[in-house]
Design a protein around this motif. Structure first.
Motif, PDB file in Angstrom:
ATOM      1  N   ASP A  29      41.222 -66.348  64.549  1.00  0.00           N
ATOM      2  CA  ASP A  29      42.224 -65.014  64.980  1.00  0.00           C
ATOM      3  C   ASP A  29      43.176 -65.001  63.337  1.00  0.00           C
ATOM      4  O   ASP A  29      43.661 -64.260  63.121  1.00  0.00           O
ATOM      5  CB  ASP A  29      43.248 -65.325  65.633  1.00  0.00           C
ATOM      6  CG  ASP A  29      42.245 -64.972  67.370  1.00  0.00           C
ATOM      7  OD1 ASP A  29      41.254 -63.839  67.535  1.00  0.00           O
ATOM      8  OD2 ASP A  29      42.355 -65.616  68.795  1.00  0.00           O
ATOM      9  N   LYS A  32      41.032 -63.737  60.778  1.00  0.00           N
ATOM     10  CA  LYS A  32      41.413 -62.210  60.850  1.00  0.00           C
ATOM     11  C   LYS A  32      42.608 -61.251  60.105  1.00  0.00           C
ATOM     12  O   LYS A  32      42.871 -60.830  59.854  1.00  0.00           O
ATOM     13  CB  LYS A  32      41.079 -61.864  62.725  1.00  0.00           C
ATOM     14  CG  LYS A  32      39.421 -61.610  63.099  1.00  0.00           C
ATOM     15  CD  LYS A  32      39.989 -61.745  64.206  1.00  0.00           C
ATOM     16  CE  LYS A  32      40.397 -60.278  64.668  1.00  0.00           C
ATOM     17  NZ  LYS A  32      40.352 -60.402  65.955  1.00  0.00           N
ATOM     18  N   GLU A  36      43.393 -59.089  57.310  1.00  0.00           N
ATOM     19  CA  GLU A  36      44.365 -57.588  58.064  1.00  0.00           C
ATOM     20  C   GLU A  36      46.170 -57.918  57.142  1.00  0.00           C
ATOM     21  O   GLU A  36      45.874 -56.892  56.389  1.00  0.00           O
ATOM     22  CB  GLU A  36      44.742 -57.818  59.304  1.00  0.00           C
ATOM     23  CG  GLU A  36      43.134 -57.509  59.899  1.00  0.00           C
ATOM     24  CD  GLU A  36      43.792 -57.173  61.596  1.00  0.00           C
ATOM     25  OE1 GLU A  36      43.423 -56.237  63.093  1.00  0.00           O
ATOM     26  OE2 GLU A  36      44.556 -58.704  62.272  1.00  0.00           O
ATOM     27  N   ALA A  61      35.224 -63.590  61.189  1.00  0.00           N
ATOM     28  CA  ALA A  61      36.264 -62.574  61.374  1.00  0.00           C
ATOM     29  C   ALA A  61      36.496 -61.390  61.108  1.00  0.00           C
ATOM     30  O   ALA A  61      36.393 -60.371  62.059  1.00  0.00           O
ATOM     31  CB  ALA A  61      37.449 -63.438  60.867  1.00  0.00           C
ATOM     32  N   LEU A  65      36.649 -58.615  63.013  1.00  0.00           N
ATOM     33  CA  LEU A  65      36.922 -56.972  62.691  1.00  0.00           C
ATOM     34  C   LEU A  65      36.357 -55.957  62.398  1.00  0.00           C
ATOM     35  O   LEU A  65      36.490 -54.609  62.413  1.00  0.00           O
ATOM     36  CB  LEU A  65      37.426 -57.248  61.199  1.00  0.00           C
ATOM     37  CG  LEU A  65      38.449 -57.965  61.433  1.00  0.00           C
ATOM     38  CD1 LEU A  65      39.151 -58.447  59.782  1.00  0.00           C
ATOM     39  CD2 LEU A  65      40.262 -57.641  62.051  1.00  0.00           C
ATOM     40  N   MET A  67      33.889 -54.871  60.843  1.00  0.00           N
ATOM     41  CA  MET A  67      33.498 -54.576  59.321  1.00  0.00           C
ATOM     42  C   MET A  67      32.491 -54.459  58.993  1.00  0.00           C
ATOM     43  O   MET A  67      31.380 -55.211  60.355  1.00  0.00           O
ATOM     44  CB  MET A  67      34.012 -55.625  58.608  1.00  0.00           C
ATOM     45  CG  MET A  67      35.864 -55.516  58.150  1.00  0.00           C
ATOM     46  SD  MET A  67      36.203 -57.675  57.156  1.00  0.00           S
ATOM     47  CE  MET A  67      35.190 -57.132  55.376  1.00  0.00           C
TER      48      MET A  67
END
Length: 164
Positions: A29, A32, A36, A61, A65, A67
């Motif tokens: 987290d 991540k 971001e 991560a 997200l 990706m």
């Protein structure tokens, strides 16, 4: 020796190392949030077969997200033993570092435009238990030690006590 190459690849091409001894789910987290806030700034280091040498948490991560692609650096200039050793060394070296509490306080106080609460419990004037050495935070060296970096630290996830 082959030169290292950096490129962007489909996320599915990157393979976790099956015998990765590092438990990194607790950091996903925070990584991540870092991606971001700042973008994907560090490549995932892989060998010639696209197996991770360093970057398992970054891959987790990135997947969380959603990706589709990730930046990698292909290190095909290392022996198999060097790759195995680097996997361990990359994680272990971060554990050996300590904090200068006064400088950390000053640095955190100087950041105005980024919410640092994702990484530091700045609502606690003592920066929370995450950075507290065992027995409480101290800006002075622990008794019997020569500098503050040798104080013990308790892991907030597992409760294990470490000596950085």
């Amino acid at each position: 020796m082959t030169a290292r190459r950096r490129l962007t690849v489909p996320i599915g091409d990157v393979k976790p190392y099956e015998r990765n001894p590092r438990h990194n789910d607790g950091a996903v987290d925070a990584v991540k949030a870092s991606i971001e806030e700042f973008g994907f700034r560090g490549c995932i280091l892989v060998d010639a077969s696209m197996t991770i040498i360093a970057g398992h948490t970054r891959l987790k991560a990135a997947k969380a997200l959603g990706m589709k692609e990730v930046p990698v650096e292909i290190a095909d200039d290392l022996t198999e033993d060097q790759v195995k050793a680097l996997r361990l060394v990359d994680n272990r070296t971060a554990e050996l570092s300590g904090w200068d509490w006064t400088m950390l306080d000053q640095e955190l106080d100087s950041i105005a435009d980024v919410d640092m609460s994702e990484w530091f419990d700045i609502s606690d004037p003592d920066l929370g238990s995450f950075f507290a050495p065992a027995g409480g935070r101290s800006d002075s060296p622990a008794e019997g030690t020569s500098d503050i970096h040798s104080a013990t630290v308790t892991c907030p996830y597992c409760g294990r006590v470490f000596e950085p």
